[in-house]
Every structure is written in C-alpha cells, then in structure tokens.
Design an enzyme around this catalytic site. Structure first.
Site, short mmCIF file in Angstrom:
data_model
loop_
_atom_site.label_atom_id
_atom_site.label_comp_id
_atom_site.label_asym_id
_atom_site.label_seq_id
_atom_site.Cartn_x
_atom_site.Cartn_y
_atom_site.Cartn_z
N SER A 161 -34.79 35.46 49.32
CA SER A 161 -34.28 34.09 49.27
C SER A 161 -34.42 33.53 47.86
CB SER A 161 -35.09 33.23 50.25
OG SER A 161 -34.92 31.87 49.96
N HIS B 113 -30.08 36.07 49.94
CA HIS B 113 -30.06 34.89 50.82
C HIS B 113 -29.97 33.64 49.95
CE1 HIS B 113 -30.72 32.97 54.71
NE2 HIS B 113 -31.52 32.12 54.09
N ASP C 192 -29.89 29.79 49.71
CA ASP C 192 -30.28 28.58 50.43
C ASP C 192 -29.53 27.37 49.86
OD1 ASP C 192 -32.87 29.71 51.84
OD2 ASP C 192 -32.93 30.34 49.75
N MET D 2 -28.92 23.45 50.28
CA MET D 2 -29.49 22.25 50.92
C MET D 2 -28.90 21.00 50.28
SD MET D 2 -33.49 23.37 51.02
CE MET D 2 -33.99 25.05 51.45
N HIS E 230 -26.68 30.41 53.45
CA HIS E 230 -27.31 29.67 54.55
C HIS E 230 -27.09 28.18 54.27
CE1 HIS E 230 -31.37 28.61 56.71
NE2 HIS E 230 -30.30 28.12 57.33
N MET F 11 -27.61 24.73 54.89
CA MET F 11 -28.46 23.71 55.53
C MET F 11 -27.92 22.36 55.12
SD MET F 11 -32.11 25.58 54.88
CE MET F 11 -31.56 26.69 53.58
N MET G 125 -34.85 30.49 62.57
CA MET G 125 -35.75 29.89 61.59
C MET G 125 -37.19 29.97 62.13
SD MET G 125 -33.96 29.07 59.01
CE MET G 125 -35.30 28.25 58.11
N GLY H 107 -36.10 23.61 54.72
CA GLY H 107 -36.18 22.59 53.68
C GLY H 107 -36.98 23.00 52.47
N PHE H 108 -38.05 23.76 52.72
CA PHE H 108 -38.93 24.14 51.61
C PHE H 108 -39.41 25.57 51.78
CE2 PHE H 108 -39.28 19.56 52.04
CZ PHE H 108 -39.06 19.14 50.74
N GLY H 109 -39.61 26.27 50.67
CA GLY H 109 -40.18 27.61 50.71
C GLY H 109 -41.69 27.54 50.82
N GLY H 110 -42.30 28.70 51.08
CA GLY H 110 -43.75 28.81 51.08
C GLY H 110 -44.45 28.26 52.31
N ASP I 214 -36.11 33.90 59.07
CA ASP I 214 -36.33 33.25 57.77
C ASP I 214 -37.46 32.25 57.90
OD1 ASP I 214 -36.20 31.94 55.35
OD2 ASP I 214 -34.20 31.13 55.63
N GLY J 237 -41.71 32.18 56.12
CA GLY J 237 -43.10 32.65 56.20
C GLY J 237 -43.24 34.13 56.48
N GLY K 13 -38.85 34.90 50.66
CA GLY K 13 -38.71 34.24 49.37
C GLY K 13 -39.96 34.39 48.53
#
Length: 218
Positions: free
Chosen positions: A7, A32, A34, A36, A65, A67, A136, A141-144, A174, A176, A196
């Site tokens: 990602s 991937h 992202d 947004m 993707h 979003m 999902m 909305g956010f990585g990590g 997608d 974690g 990611g």
C-alpha cells in the site's frame, strides 16, 4: 499462492517512485493505491495525476482503492491514469450494481470493499459481477492501525459464499497485516494481501516480502 499488494499510503511520498520500484523488484504483483477524499474517510491522499506519473515506470497491477464519496464521478479518470482494478466501497455507492457495471464498461476489473461493520450479506447478489472483494481489517483512513481479529470469521464467511456460488473471486484483505498474522487471513480464505507499514517501514523490504510469502505458504 498469495499475491502481495504493498500500500503506497505507507511509502515515502518524496521518493514515491523509488519506493514503488523497490517492491516491484522484490516481486510484488499489485500496487495498492489508497485514494481518500477527506469526506468518506478522515484523510486526503492522492489523485489520478500521481497514478499516471507512476504508470509510465511501473509494471505491477494498479489496484485503486477508492475510499471516496460519489466514486462514479472519478472512475474514468483513474482508468485513464492506468489503473487495472477499481475497488469501490459498498457504503459509498447508492446503486452498487450500477457502479460495478460502470467500472466494467471501461474493460478493467471491478471490486467492492467492505468496512469492518458492513456484513458480507450486502454483496451476496452482485458477487458474480465482481473480480475481487476487499475485506477491511481496520477502519479505513489511516495506515499503521491494529488488525481487527473479529474479521477472520468474516473472511471465512465470504470464502464460503464464493464457493457456494462456484465463483472465481479474489479475496483481498487490508489493514494491520504483518508477517506474524498473514497466515490467519490466508487460512481464512484471503489470497491478495495488502500491507503498508509492514513492508515500506521495514529495515529490509526484500526480506520482509520473503517472510510474508513463507508465513502465508500453508
């Protein structure tokens, strides 16, 4: 055999092409992307212009993707930019079947993403029109973010639904996903793995990708 989809949300945007080439050279099949809009999810990322600039130098499958709200307004732009697969959110589409047909009209693959709280049942009647379903495993909305364990039964339910209809539909996950938990999602039925932070923030991208494949090889 799984396909890996790093990602770009976790890549270094100042060295985006350099980072993308690292994962391509390491054998990753998908990129991937992202997208947004700051409305559907609380973050803003990138648009078709960046995708188009990457497309010239990258041979991976471009997996967009979206979003975003009103995705129908932007599908053509992302196709024209070079995306091979367009994934929209069930929650963002008022007429999901029509949106899928819109994507297909451009001769690219179509997928639907489901947020953690959205039941698999919502796509039961359009499953035969899809190339991929994205589960999902975090709220988008956010990585990590941390993997939501309760998504494992949801992946299994989707896998059973696909098999019961005798369909050939990829299951992407997608959120974690790390080498330490990739075996769980693959065992549940996933075959396209988005990662990611686990890839781009690792000390050795090549070794991390090898570890993903090794741990997913059930």
């Amino acid at each position: 055999m799984i396909k890996l989809a790093p990602s770009i949300l976790a890549a270094d945007f100042a060295r985006l092409l350099e980072d993308v080439k690292k994962v391509e050279n390491a054998g990753c099949e998908y990129l991937h992307i992202d997208v947004m809009d700051g409305h559907f999810v609380p973050n803003i990322t990138l648009g078709p212009a960046i995708v188009k600039s990457l497309r010239k130098d990258v041979g991976m499958v471009f997996d967009a993707h979206l979003m975003i709200e009103n995705p129908d307004n932007y599908i053509k732009e992302f196709v024209d930019a070079g995306c091979d697969l367009i994934v929209v959110h069930e929650e963002a589409c008022r007429h999901l079947h029509r949106t899928i047909q819109n994507i297909k009209s451009y001769k690219v693959k179509a997928g639907v993403a489901l947020n953690p709280a959205t039941p698999v049942e919502t796509i039961k009647h359009i499953l035969k029109d899809l190339d991929m379903v994205l589960i999902m495993t975090v709220n988008p909305g956010f990585g990590g973010q941390s993997f939501i364990e309760s998504m494992i039964p949801k992946i299994e339910e989707l896998k059973n639904m696909i098999e019961s209809q005798n369909l050939n539909v990829d299951i992407q996950v997608d959120g974690g996903i790390k080498p330490e938990n990739v075996d769980k999602v693959v065992k549940a039925g996933a075959n396209v793995i988005v990662a990611g932070s686990a890839i781009f923030n690792s000390d050795n991208i090549n070794e991390t990708i090898k570890q993903f494949r090794k741990n997913a090889d059930l």
